[in-house]
Design a protein around this motif. Structure first.
Motif, PDB file in Angstrom:
ATOM      1  N   GLY A  23      13.672  18.056  49.490  1.00 38.89           N
ATOM      2  CA  GLY A  23      13.506  16.581  49.936  1.00 38.89           C
ATOM      3  C   GLY A  23      13.861  15.539  49.075  1.00 38.89           C
ATOM      4  N   LEU A  24      13.780  15.899  47.618  1.00 36.52           N
ATOM      5  CA  LEU A  24      14.361  14.970  46.520  1.00 36.52           C
ATOM      6  C   LEU A  24      15.740  14.653  46.694  1.00 36.52           C
ATOM      7  CD1 LEU A  24      12.343  16.096  43.128  1.00 36.52           C
ATOM      8  CD2 LEU A  24      12.091  14.111  44.657  1.00 36.52           C
ATOM      9  N   LEU A  25      16.710  15.823  46.898  1.00 36.61           N
ATOM     10  CA  LEU A  25      17.975  15.521  47.159  1.00 36.61           C
ATOM     11  C   LEU A  25      18.333  14.610  48.307  1.00 36.61           C
ATOM     12  CD1 LEU A  25      20.572  16.567  45.925  1.00 36.61           C
ATOM     13  CD2 LEU A  25      20.636  18.410  48.038  1.00 36.61           C
ATOM     14  N   GLY A  26      17.401  14.998  49.688  1.00 35.29           N
ATOM     15  CA  GLY A  26      17.619  14.074  50.779  1.00 35.29           C
ATOM     16  C   GLY A  26      17.317  12.703  50.432  1.00 35.29           C
ATOM     17  N   SER A  27      16.138  12.486  49.575  1.00 36.11           N
ATOM     18  CA  SER A  27      15.918  10.971  49.613  1.00 36.11           C
ATOM     19  C   SER A  27      16.919  10.228  48.647  1.00 36.11           C
ATOM     20  CB  SER A  27      14.459  10.900  49.070  1.00 36.11           C
ATOM     21  OG  SER A  27      13.861  12.041  48.554  1.00 36.11           O
ATOM     22  N   MET A  28      17.284  11.033  47.838  1.00 37.32           N
ATOM     23  CA  MET A  28      18.328  10.619  47.053  1.00 37.32           C
ATOM     24  C   MET A  28      19.589  10.000  47.653  1.00 37.32           C
ATOM     25  SD  MET A  28      17.752   9.957  43.810  1.00 37.32           S
ATOM     26  CE  MET A  28      16.141  10.078  43.163  1.00 37.32           C
ATOM     27  N   GLY A  29      19.981  10.967  48.551  1.00 40.62           N
ATOM     28  CA  GLY A  29      20.834  10.284  49.470  1.00 40.62           C
ATOM     29  C   GLY A  29      20.598   9.512  50.274  1.00 40.62           C
ATOM     30  N   TYR A  30      19.534   9.054  51.021  1.00 40.44           N
ATOM     31  CA  TYR A  30      18.874   8.086  51.517  1.00 40.44           C
ATOM     32  C   TYR A  30      18.980   6.763  50.659  1.00 40.44           C
ATOM     33  CZ  TYR A  30      15.817   4.760  53.819  1.00 40.44           C
ATOM     34  OH  TYR A  30      15.115   3.631  54.431  1.00 40.44           O
ATOM     35  N   LEU A  31      18.497   6.871  49.335  1.00 37.55           N
ATOM     36  CA  LEU A  31      18.450   5.693  48.442  1.00 37.55           C
ATOM     37  C   LEU A  31      19.867   5.454  48.168  1.00 37.55           C
ATOM     38  CD1 LEU A  31      16.395   4.009  46.871  1.00 37.55           C
ATOM     39  CD2 LEU A  31      16.764   5.506  45.144  1.00 37.55           C
TER      40      LEU A  31
END
Lengths: 94, 87, 168, 478, 101, 316, 500
Positions: free
Chosen positions: D163-171
């Motif tokens: 989840g963190l990896l994904g949201s970092m990509g989003y961010l």
């Protein structure tokens, strides 16, 4: 001659890339967590670099606020991850 | 004046980087803890110069916090070793 | 003031005053800052007293100032010394460890002693156990013991046993 | 009007705070908060129908400077889905936890998750979406680990990392967009995106991050352990609602923020991955030995359908068929939410009664729980995409579009996927009819069996026969 | 004039920083490096801070600067001890086990 | 010319951060990696200062490096020996991922350079400046955080709360530390009051200069962590109910302010101009308390005598 | 809400609602369940009678319910649907009576009768479907509601048989759905119209239409048990006898056959289908199935299995009739829809009676059974003779029309041999059974005599239904010329198909 904003922005992108790579490649949870945090710093750098207009000029405060929020969120997530990790190590042979 | 300050900042930065990288290169584990100490002095110096250079007195506050926290980090590092010795 | 200040409340006051001064220094003169400042100082004082109980010795002003001057000069010398040693082409060092028994009272002053030793030329405190000190010396041949004794003397000069100056 | 928008977020949030402060009253606070926020969604319906899609600048600051909430047909449907599923699951959860301490920990996190979902469906600001995403994933992760078992904790940890990896990509995408366009407001950003490198780069990293979060094959590996090791009500919430959040965001971004940025190759890639998800997820579900794992893999497959539908939608020429495909897509998402939550709750009942969820040993249990078995059957029907479920209508339109666009490979994949789905659903149901030493005693615990059944009925009858209005309602979105 | 003194102080501070750094690079072990870091760097910071001090106008800011310096001084004196002790404690066994991994 | 020369500093910082980051990501020993990461954080804090972002520098130093560092070290300590921390993907995978990531980095960099080439002067920054007087505070970052984008901040506090609830639900993590040796104890003894003052200061100053609830909360939490590290038993933690209330308070006050504005004006978090300053201080006050509590409890791993008073976990 | 737009829906609901209520009845409320069942069956019969009368008058009945734009649930009554509805309603009533008796003591009756009612609702819905979408919807519902019935016994064989049944029918349903969707993508939502509408499409679509036809026929062929898609049918005979009766005579295979008729006549139009050259392959597939099924039936000792293969063979007469261009062939095929239904249900009832009463499952155990169970065996005999095509039983009439149709269409050279061969084979596998039943001496004891002979050979609810259906088979044959007979009604259908 590039300016500081460009330099730090590019650094941010590279850090994000390095972090992402390590987050995928490393198998240890703590290392992954470090990698994700490095990635976060990279993204934050891009934002702050964007807000920077020069050594004696007021920056754009909005990215600053965003990054502050981001840091708190990242710490919260890191804390939860570490707690999970430790709980996992404690829950030995349940 | 400003040019000289910039020069000073660059020199300090270079010094700091040199020390850091040197320590990383030779690193025993405790050497790395030393880095926190180094940050306490060099980092604060850097912040003071930047405060002048960028006309941002708020950086003094950052320097204050950095000074305190570098000690906290040192304590955290060394306390860890203590626990381990107990174990 | 009708009430005689007890020792404890006096040192509390002193501690509080010192912390209030620090607040003033970091927060600036704006009176509004005391909205937060006052509770912060009170809290900090309380915590501080909890962590470090009042000293059993009093500090004398003049020797203290003298000590500060001595300390500044010594640390300047310490810095210069270590710079000279490192910058010399042959790296003039002969490191070694020394044990030192101090006669200072245990506690805060031993700690002060230990801390100052680290800033003297060529010495570094590595361990404090009670009154014994483990030192690391950069040049074991330069006889660091003499300067340790001087430091100890100057610290002793600063302090005065409680009750020495005042009656009970 | 505007109050109701904020209330859908604030009410569960207040509930969460109360439940955290006063854990003894967790059940009461939890059910009340879920009910109230459901009512707020109802209120929002009224205003939406009266005034049409609208938005609100929070704090009274203009969008750009401040944050905007927005509501339209899509978001209200998602909100309603959340409200209904959450209500049913909450009723179920009120009697699920056997250990008091677990129950006390469940409610605040559960309410936070609902608040995050509602916030996400209403957000009109790219950065605010990041925060809601994180709130969502943190509360979801904490809920996943609630069981306290080693496997659950490991799954939660992995879930969190991903989840963190994904949201970092989003961010990262958000950062890029802000640096280029100087705003975070979705509409303002949308007005400036095109096929320039910034938009493309942002689109790619944001989509990649969100695909990771929404577990699109082959980025799904984290989902099955997380969804299958959480407590049943949590699994239901995760599979039904939380994975939808990522999908919803991709949908929003593709259709509204980056309508002119998306390339054919990107769409094709997602279609291929979606197809892979359908096949792989279904196949793994067929192999699963535990019911919950089966349900979790089925989620992987179902997400594949949604993404295939999205890809088709993006490549369809404008027209009625495209609008209808959008409706189908939403309907499939809704059906899956109800069906999957029902399935997980039903599995929870079985687990409670039998002490396990191993498929091969279910014979005796299933027959004693007719309502639960029926719920599984109905949910299964919806997962396969058979009538009378909403998914049948959705799949019909999906195939229609695939055929119209000459995407025969997708037609084949969807076909095989359906058959595999039938195979795994009926593998379970077969046991329901298997012979067993019978002492026919139906349990009559309303809290335990009925939520699943009602959810399943919603997925099948209600969404199958009563959803004709959804299409025209969504028409303007396409 | 003030600027010149100030710069002079700053640069002499830098010189000590540099010395500290070279010390770090040249010294044979952790404890010796600690000497360099604590003593030379502290002096460097002191000189640098006084240089900066001259550029400030507000006396409270000056005091704050002083406070920072004292803080760093005290911190590195005691922090140095902690590190030194840590080093000594570890010496008998060499590196802690997880470092060997 | 001026900016050009400063670029050398930037270059140095960039190289430093890169080296530290790579070290933190790939150091052979996990402990080294963690230490390097903490150092990396401190250097990043310097970079923030260099980029005129003192608010972030403070937060990074306090939260990002200080507390995260303490957390990481604590986790390391709990590590069972024999856990293979060097396990990583096979080389071909590593290379493949590397290729993919490199492509992404190049793409992003290209896009970023494109932006830098033709970046308009930020209109939004000007709007913030123009609107600042309505916000009740004079620090633009605080204005954005607690007024313009207060909703984000509310949710962010909620994220922290969610993490805390999650950590608490995992049960207690550690027993109290042993008492520190005299040197460390002495150091801790004067650091903690200082941290409290610094925390209070940052809370106060946030309204018109860099600082604010998060930095303040983090410093207070650091003080508490320090007390714990020192093994000081003088500190009896408040009862768990009170701790819980304290952790929830920030969010709750924030939410209540939101609700009252919602009831008053129909708009969530629309702070009336006259009251904004006071309300912001109120919110920040409670937020600081909650953040400090939450960060500390997160460090402790929930409250030692368990979240629920009925279940008594044996102190391991 | 008038009768004309609600009657089709009411007909579906008349079995659906009792079915749903039955699910929630307790296992013990036997009487209430029976009452509900009978009430639904009789109500449906009355409603269907009204519908039939209306359609005969050329009245218009249609219920529409939009599920989604372009996806409309259309229930529509025309001559063909009325025929099928009548068949299923009538036979449901009879089967319900039979099932109540048959399952008197078995567990899970609520479940059984619930799905039983759902199954009939789906069949009726399928019969009344007014467009392809509705047809597919009910086609799938039929699959779903019959699966539990097939698996009802819960033995490993039952579960396995049900699984095979499901695998076949769901795949078939999917293929059918694909064909229907493709068709819709090509021409929009297509309603069934007598004579079909596709002939108006431009020539370049003909290729696609051929493919679609193939998909549709494959999809329908699974349920209709066209070789090689018939594999499920012999497996599904593990179901309880009433279910087999329903599956073989009323619901499932008939749904497939009915669908083929629908597609050929009301989607493509018989002339257009003929023009596209689609009829010949269909006819050949049917012919192959007819012969193959019969041959396989020969070698089965298990009675129900023999009947199952017989079904494979017999149902394809309907497809064969459809594939023969011309009104006579049509009449033969459509009428056989009904004829085969009443005959086959008789046979299955009888087989069920043998099994339930005496535990007789194998043909080889049937020696002298005619004397022990004369009424049942009488019904069985009528059914069997009908299958062979011996006048005056209804089967003869169908075959007659098929033969005449083949002559009329000029395909007699291969149809007639098929018919003759099939009849011969039918005789070869039915006559030995009759011979055993009536003329061989009974074995000393029956495998498992459950129901002793008292006043009658078995329970009334068991032996009456086959007698009724056997009587119907006879009546339909004897009075083939009467205006109410299936043949006459098929004539009406043919008239409408070819004249519009």
């Amino acid at each position: 001659m590039p300016d500081a904003a460009t330099l730090y922005g590019l650094l941010g992108i590279v850090l994000a890339g390095l972090g992402a790579h390590a987050a995928i490649v490393q198998r240890d949870s703590i290392r992954r967590l470090l990698a994700i945090n490095v990635m976060g710093v990279g993204v934050f750098l891009v934002l702050i670099a964007t807000a920077y207009f020069g050594p004696n000029q007021d920056p754009d405060p909005i990215p600053h606020a965003l990054v502050l929020t981001g840091i708190v969120v990242a710490v919260a997530a890191t804390a939860l991850a570490l707690a999970l990790l430790r709980a996992f190590e404690r829950s030995d042979d349940e | 004046m400003t040019e000289m300050l910039i020069l000073a900042v660059v020199v300090l930065g270079a010094t700091f980087a040199l020390a850091l990288l040197g320590m990383l290169r030779q690193g025993t584990p405790t050497d790395r803890i030393l880095i926190a100490q180094l940050l306490g002095s060099n980092g604060v110096g850097l912040l003071l110069l930047l405060a002048l250079l960028q006309e941002q007195l708020a950086l003094l506050d950052v320097a204050l916090v950095l000074a305190i926290l570098s000690v906290v980090v040192v304590i955290a590092f060394t306390r860890r070793g203590k626990e381990q010795a107990d174990a | 003031m009708g009430v005689m200040l007890t020792e404890r409340s006096l040192s509390t006051l002193k501690r509080g005053a010192a912390l209030a001064l620090i607040w003033l220094v970091i927060a600036g003169p704006e009176p509004g800052s005391w909205i937060i400042g006052l509770p912060a100082v009170l809290f900090a004082t309380w915590v501080s007293l909890l962590l470090a109980p009042p000293l059993r010795h009093r500090i004398r002003l003049l020797p203290t100032l003298a000590f500060v001057r001595y300390f500044l000069v010594e640390s300047l010398r310490g810095g210069v010394d270590v710079a000279r040693r490192t910058l010399s082409p042959r790296l003039r060092i002969a490191p070694g460890q020394i044990e030192y028994q101090s006669s200072l009272p245990e506690g805060a002053f031993m700690l002060l002693f230990g801390a100052c030793v680290s800033l003297l030329p060529g010495t570094l405190t590595a361990r404090v156990e009670g009154r014994s000190l483990t030192l690391h010396a950069l040049d074991i041949g330069s006889d660091p013991l003499a300067q340790l004794e001087e430091l100890e003397e100057r610290i002793r000069a600063m302090l005065r046993e409680r009750g020495e100056g005042y009656g009970d | 009007m505007n109050e109701s928008m904020s209330l859908t977020i604030i009410l569960p949030l207040l509930g969460a705070l109360l439940a955290a402060a006063w854990p003894r009253r967790g059940v009461f606070i939890g059910i009340t908060a879920v009910l109230l926020s459901g009512l707020a969604v109802g209120w929002l319906w009224f205003s939406l129908l009266a005034d049409g899609p609208s938005h609100q600048a929070l704090g009274g600051w203009d969008p750009g400077l401040g944050i905007r909430l927005q509501v339209d047909a899509l978001s209200i449907l998602m909100l309603s889905m959340t409200a209904l599923v959450a209500l049913a699951v909450s009723v179920y959860a009120s009697h699920y936890f056997t250990r008091r301490s677990q129950a006390e920990r469940f409610w605040p996190l559960w309410l936070l998750m609902i608040a995050a979902l509602n916030g996400l469906f209403l957000a009109g600001d790219l950065f605010n979406l990041y925060v809601t995403l994180e709130l969502l994933s943190l509360s979801a992760v904490a809920l996943t680990a609630l069981g306290g078992k080693r496997a659950g904790i490991a799954a939660a940890l992995r879930y969190l990392m991903i989840g963190l990896l994904g949201s970092m990509g989003y961010l990262a995408g958000v950062a890029l967009l802000y640096s280029a366009f100087g705003t975070l407001d979705m509409q303002q950003v949308a007005a400036q995106t095109g096929d320039d490198p910034v938009s493309q780069a942002a689109l790619i990293v944001m989509t990649a991050g969100l695909l990771l979060k929404s577990a699109l094959f082959p980025l799904h590996f984290w989902l099955p352990p997380a969804h299958s090791n959480a407590p049943a009500p949590v699994s239901a919430g995760l599979s039904a609602l939380v994975v939808k959040a990522g999908f919803y965001l991709v949908l929003r971004l593709w259709t509204e923020v980056f309508p002119d940025t998306l390339s054919t190759q990107g769409v094709t890639l997602v279609a291929v991955l979606g197809g892979g998800a359908i096949l792989w997820g279904s196949w793994q579900a067929l192999q699963a030995e535990r019911l919950k794992l089966l349900a979790a893999y089925s989620t992987v497959a179902q997400l594949g359908y949604l993404f295939v539908a999205l890809a088709l939608f993006m490549s369809a020429p404008p027209g009625v068929a495209r609008e209808l495909l959008f409706g189908a897509l939403v309907l499939m998402a809704l059906t899956h939410a109800f069906a999957k939550s029902s399935l997980f709750l039903a599995i929870g009942v079985i687990q409670h009664r039998a002490g396990h969820d191993r498929i091969a040993e279910l014979d005796g249990t299933a027959q004693r729980l007719p309502a639960t078995t029926f719920a599984i059957a109905l949910a299964g029907v919806a997962l396969i995409g058979l009538p009378p479920s909403g998914a049948f209508l959705g799949k019909w339109r999906l195939l229609y579009s695939a055929i119209s666009l000459d995407q025969w490979l997708l037609v084949v994949v969807i076909g095989i996927g359906s058959l595999l789905a039938a195979a795994y659903v009926f593998r379970v149901l077969g046991h329901a009819f298997g012979r067993s030493a019978l002492s026919v005693q139906a349990i009559h615990s309303v809290h335990e069996e009925w939520p699943a059944l009602l959810l399943a009925l919603t997925a099948t009858l209600l969404l199958g026969f009563g959803s004709a209005w959804i299409w025209p309602f969504l028409e303007h979105m396409a | 004039m003030l600027d010149v003194i100030s710069l002079l102080l700053i640069f002499s501070g830098l010189a000590f920083y540099l010395a500290g750094t070279i010390g770090v690079l040249r010294m044979p072990d952790t404890l010796c490096r600690l000497h360099a870091v604590t003593k030379a760097d502290n002096l460097g910071l002191g000189l640098l801070a006084s240089g900066v001090l001259l550029q400030l106008s507000d006396p409270l800011q000056m005091l704050k600067l002083l406070l920072i310096w004292v803080l760093v001084l005290a911190a590195s004196a005691t922090g140095g001890q902690l590190i030194a002790r840590h080093t000594l404690d570890q010496k008998p066994n060499g590196d802690p086990p997880e470092d060997a991994r | 010319m001026k900016a050009g020369a400063l670029l050398y500093l930037d270059l140095i910082m960039v190289i430093l951060m890169l080296v530290l980051a790579i070290g933190a990501l790939h150091a052979r020993s996990l402990r080294h990696a963690v230490i390097l990461f903490i150092v990396f954080g401190l250097v990043v804090a310097l970079a923030w200062a260099r980029l005129r972002a003192p608010d972030i520098a403070l937060a990074e130093a306090a939260i990002g490096s200080g507390l995260a560092g303490a957390l990481l070290l604590a986790a390391l300590r709990d590590r069972r020996p024999g856990d293979d921390a060097t396990r990583r993907a096979p080389v071909w995978q590593s290379v493949a991922v590397g290729g993919l990531v490199t492509a992404l980095v190049v793409l992003l960099a290209w896009a970023f350079l494109e932006v830098q080439g033709g970046r308009a002067n930020e209109p939004l920054a000007n709007i913030v400046q123009a609107t600042l007087h309505e916000s009740g505070v004079s620090n633009p970052v605080t204005a954005v955080l607690l007024n313009f984008r207060a909703y984000d901040t509310l949710l962010e506090l909620t994220v922290l709360l969610a993490a805390l609830l999650g950590v608490m639900s995992l049960g207690p993590q550690r027993s109290p530390m042993r008492a520190a040796e005299p040197m460390a104890a002495g150091l801790i003894g004067w650091l903690i009051p200082l941290l409290i003052l610094a925390g209070g200061y940052l809370l106060w100053v946030g309204a018109h200069a860099p600082g604010g609830a998060f930095q303040a909360g983090a410093l207070l939490a650091a003080a508490a962590v320090l007390a714990h590290l020192g093994g000081r038993r003088e500190f009896q933690l408040p009862g768990h109910t009170r701790l819980r209330l304290l952790a929830v308070a920030g969010c709750a006050v924030f939410t209540l302010v939101g609700v009252s504005t919602l009831l008053g004006s129909g708009v969530l978090l629309q702070l009336p101009s006259d009251w904004a300053g006071g309300l912001i201080l109120l919110i920040e006050l409670f937020a600081t308390a909650s953040i400090a509590t939450a960060l500390f409890l997160v460090y402790l791993g929930g409250h030692p005598p368990s979240w629920n008073s009925r279940e008594v976990h044996p102190d391991a | 809400m008038t009768l004309s737009n609600s009657l089709p829906a009411l007909i579906v609901a008349s079995s659906l609602l009792p079915g749903l209520i039955i699910f929630f009845l307790r296992e013990g409320s036997h009487r209430l369940r029976s009452v509900l069942n009978m009430f639904g069956a009789i109500l449906k019969l009355v409603l269907v009678a009204a519908l039939t009368w209306g359609v005969f008058q050329d009245d218009f009945f249609e219920t529409r319910w939009q599920l989604a734009p372009g996806l409309e649930l259309v229930l529509h009554a025309d001559a063909l649907s009325v025929l099928f509805v009548n068949l299923s309603t009538l036979l449901w009533l009879v089967t319900t009576v039979y099932a109540i008796g048959y399952l008197e003591h078995s567990p899970h009756r609520s479940r059984f009768f619930g799905f039983f009612s759902l199954c009939v609702s789906a069949t009726v819905g399928l019969a009344l479907a007014g467009n392809m979408f509705t047809f597919v919807l009910f086609y799938e519902l039929l699959t779903l509601s019959t699966y539990p019935l097939v698996a009802h016994k819960g033995t490993p064989e039952a579960v396995r048989g049900a699984r095979i049944y499901l695998a076949y029918t769901l795949s078939g349903g999917l293929v059918l759905m694909l064909g229907a969707i493709w068709l819709q993508a090509l021409v929009g939502p297509l309603e069934f119209v007598e004579g079909g509408l596709l002939s108006q499409l431009p020539d370049e679509l003909h290729g696609q239409l051929t493919w679609i036809f193939l998909l549709l026929i494959i999809g329908l062929g699974v349920k209709a048990a066209l070789v090689p898609l018939h594999g499920w049918l012999p497996q599904a005979m593990v179901a309880p006898a009433p279910v087999s009766a329903l599956l073989h005579a009323v619901a499932v295979v008939k749904a497939g056959a009915f669908g083929i008729v629908r597609v050929v006549y009301d989607v493509y139009g018989i002339e257009f289908a003929s023009d596209l050259g689609l009829l010949m392959p269909l006819g050949i597939a049917a012919a192959v199935t007819i012969v193959y099924g019969s041959i396989r039936a020969l070698s089965q000792d298990n009675l129900k299995k023999r009947l199952a293969y017989s079904t494979v063979s017999q149902v394809s007469y309907i497809a064969l009739g459809t594939a023969i261009f011309g009104p006579l062939g049509t009449i033969g095929g459509v009428a056989h829809l009904v004829h085969q239904g009443v005959m086959k249900i008789t046979l299955f009832f009888a087989a069920g009676n043998y099994a339930e009463t005496l535990g007789v499952h194998q043909v080889s155990e049937m020696n002298g059974i005619g004397r022990r169970m004369p009424l049942t065996t009488l019904a069985f005999t009528v059914g069997a003779l009908g299958m062979i095509g011996i006048p005056p039983v209804a089967g003869f009439v169908s075959k007659w029309y098929l033969g005449s149709g083949a002559l009329e269409a000029g395909v007699a050279h291969w149809v007639l041999p098929v018919l003759i061969a099939s009849s011969a084979l039918n005789a070869a596998y039915f006559l030995p059974i009759l011979q055993r039943a009536w003329f061989r001496p009974a074995a000393s004891s029956w495998p498992q005599e459950n129901i002793p002979a008292r006043r009658f050979e078995t329970h009334a609810s068991l032996f009456l239904p086959p007698l009724v259906t056997a009587a119907l088979a006879l009546l339909f044959g004897l009075f083939a010329g009467a205006y109410w007979s299936p043949v006459e009604w098929a004539g009406l259908i043919a008239e409408r198909e070819y004249l519009r």
